[in-house]
Design an enzyme around this catalytic site. Structure first.
Site, PDB file in Angstrom:
ATOM      1  N   GLU A 210     -10.717  39.372   5.389  1.00  0.00           N
ATOM      2  CA  GLU A 210     -12.018  38.856   5.554  1.00  0.00           C
ATOM      3  C   GLU A 210     -12.312  39.059   7.083  1.00  0.00           C
ATOM      4  O   GLU A 210     -11.939  38.122   7.865  1.00  0.00           O
ATOM      5  CB  GLU A 210     -12.466  37.387   5.140  1.00  0.00           C
ATOM      6  CG  GLU A 210     -12.234  37.174   3.535  1.00  0.00           C
ATOM      7  CD  GLU A 210     -13.315  38.168   3.072  1.00  0.00           C
ATOM      8  OE1 GLU A 210     -14.328  38.393   3.342  1.00  0.00           O
ATOM      9  OE2 GLU A 210     -13.120  38.194   1.891  1.00  0.00           O
ATOM     10  N   CYS A 244     -18.972  35.014  11.790  1.00  0.00           N
ATOM     11  CA  CYS A 244     -18.570  36.572  11.319  1.00  0.00           C
ATOM     12  C   CYS A 244     -19.958  37.171  10.717  1.00  0.00           C
ATOM     13  O   CYS A 244     -20.284  38.386  10.723  1.00  0.00           O
ATOM     14  CB  CYS A 244     -17.749  36.771  10.456  1.00  0.00           C
ATOM     15  SG  CYS A 244     -17.672  35.705   8.955  1.00  0.00           S
TER      16      CYS A 244
END
Length: 469
Positions: A210, A244
């Protein structure tokens, strides 16, 4: 390293005993995680404030409640996720039981990140526990207060034979990765991800990555400019841009930029006041090193600062900042910013905006602001990203029924809800046969003939099933 190896082996012995397999055991552990979060909310909020100066509102919303919601969702759906999935059969297997069985992988490693040090560690752990694995979690040492709190709480609430916390920095992580795991789940930077992949390759361990990337926000066509500014500012400066999936840059026409900037200024004043540094609702940069890096990026940029730009090193503060006249090759466009700095880049058409996005690596998320559904549809169909959201930012990742993950350089694999359960499960193909119809099975035994081949090809074909229905 020896201690780490002992922890891994201890958990592996536990897994082999089968204790994590029953549904009730998994439910019990998930329920204990809920209790851990609910009973220690104040401590968690305090730790997150110490690490990142996170406001309680943001800490509860994005760290505590998001994980609790995931836990309740997993508990509510666990029985259906664990059920055998029966599949279509052909004539040759008509009397057999053919199904997919979800089985835990074994001992898995989850390496968390510092920007959401609780959520990005415990949320994937929910999927791993639900799938029946033993789990080692490695919190980020950068968010030290949260790291220490997690290491203290996990053994108090979860089975110490099945779950463990390993603390330390880069060297401890490297040593940990020398052990064999059945899956590694990593959240963080692309640079570290490469090291994780190298370590995993030694044992042929599957990996979920991720990562991140330069998430674009394309604003085009008719837009409610006031609402667009509020949603953009919230998504960008939530956690001081250290997300993010935060909008990394804005693409819009010059006319849209000129209409948007005054609304951004008004929104920032409404959100954080005339002196944002004194606002209790604005996080801080996580460390002096990260603050210095962001200021160096800003210093190298040739763009024009039109909002913010103020900073204070001692306070690890950078004001919500907006730049215009930013070129595609600008310093701010070479890597993910991961801070409260927002470049605005002008394009003259929708096609130019799409082409700009497609010249970059595939982002973790992509946002489109437009009143025109045709614009949203065109962008969605002509780009690729981990996630997609129109007329808002970040919100798509809060829904447990949607998969969360990247594509290309923004990540491999996904999680949240059932998707996390699947990530930490092996889908085992099962066929249970009896001893009947042996004469029919004779078609596949030597001596081979054209007639036997013809019958076998027909019986194994989907056409055979259709012809008898």
């Amino acid at each position: 390293m020896d201690d780490q190896s002992q922890v891994v082996e201890r958990l592996r012995e536990t897994f082999r005993s089968g204790v994590t397999i029953p549904e009730q055991f998994r439910r019990t552990q998930l329920t204990k995680l809920i209790a851990m979060l609910e009973e220690n909310e104040e401590q968690i909020v305090n730790a997150l404030h110490k690490d990142l100066a996170k406001p309680k509102f943001e800490a509860v919303l994005s760290e505590v409640d998001m994980v609790i919601n995931e836990l309740y969702y997993a508990n509510a759906n666990l029985n259906s996720w664990m059920k055998q999935e029966y599949v279509t059969r052909n004539l040759a297997t008509k009397l057999d039981d053919c199904f997919v069985r979800r089985e835990p992988l074994g001992v898995v490693l989850i390496i968390g990140a510092w920007n959401y040090p609780l959520q990005l560690l415990i949320l994937p752990m929910v999927g791993a526990i639900a799938a029946g694995n033993c789990v080692i979690i490695k919190p980020s040492e950068i968010s030290a207060a949260t790291e220490h709190l997690i290491a203290e709480l996990i053994p108090k609430y979860l089975s110490q034979d099945c779950y463990a916390v390993v603390q330390g920095g880069a060297e401890e992580t490297k040593a940990l990765l020398k052990n064999r795991f059945d899956h590694i789940f990593y959240t963080g930077s692309q640079a570290v991800a490469r090291s994780v992949l190298v370590a995993a390759s030694v044992h042929l361990t599957p990996v979920t990555l991720e990562l991140g990337g330069k998430t674009p926000c394309l604003i085009y066509g008719g837009v409610n400019m006031e609402a667009a500014a509020r949603r953009l500012v919230w998504a960008k400066y939530f956690n001081s841009g250290q997300s993010c999936v935060a909008p990394d840059y804005v693409l819009c026409t010059p006319a849209t930029r000129d209409a948007l900037l005054p609304k951004i200024r008004e929104t920032l004043k409404d959100f954080y006041g005339t002196e944002p540094q004194t606002s209790p609702d604005l996080s801080r940069i996580v460390s002096p090193r990260h603050w210095t890096h962001l200021m160096e990026l800003l210093g190298r940029s040739k763009g024009k600062v039109v909002v913010g730009g103020e900073s204070n090193q001692e306070d690890r503060y950078i004001a919500p900042t907006v730049l215009v006249d930013v070129a595609e090759d600008d310093a701010l466009m070479q890597e993910e910013i991961f801070g409260p700095i927002l470049p605005i880049i002008c394009v003259d058409s929708l096609e130019e905006g799409i082409a700009f996005i497609n010249r970059k690596e595939k982002p973790l998320a992509l946002y489109v602001f437009s009143d025109e559904s045709s614009v949203v549809d065109v962008v969605m169909k002509n780009t690729s990203s981990g996630g997609f959201c129109s007329n808002d930012g970040i919100l798509h990742m809060t829904l447990p029924s949607l998969p969360f993950g990247g594509v290309g350089s923004s990540g491999w694999g996904n999680y949240h809800g059932r998707w996390g359960f699947e990530t930490f499960s092996h889908r085992r193909a099962c066929m249970l046969r009896g001893w009947g119809l042996e004469r029919l099975n004779g078609l596949r035994y030597p001596p081979y003939t054209e007639r036997k081949l013809g019958w076998l090809r027909w019986s194994a074909s989907p056409k055979s099933l259709c012809s008898i229905l």
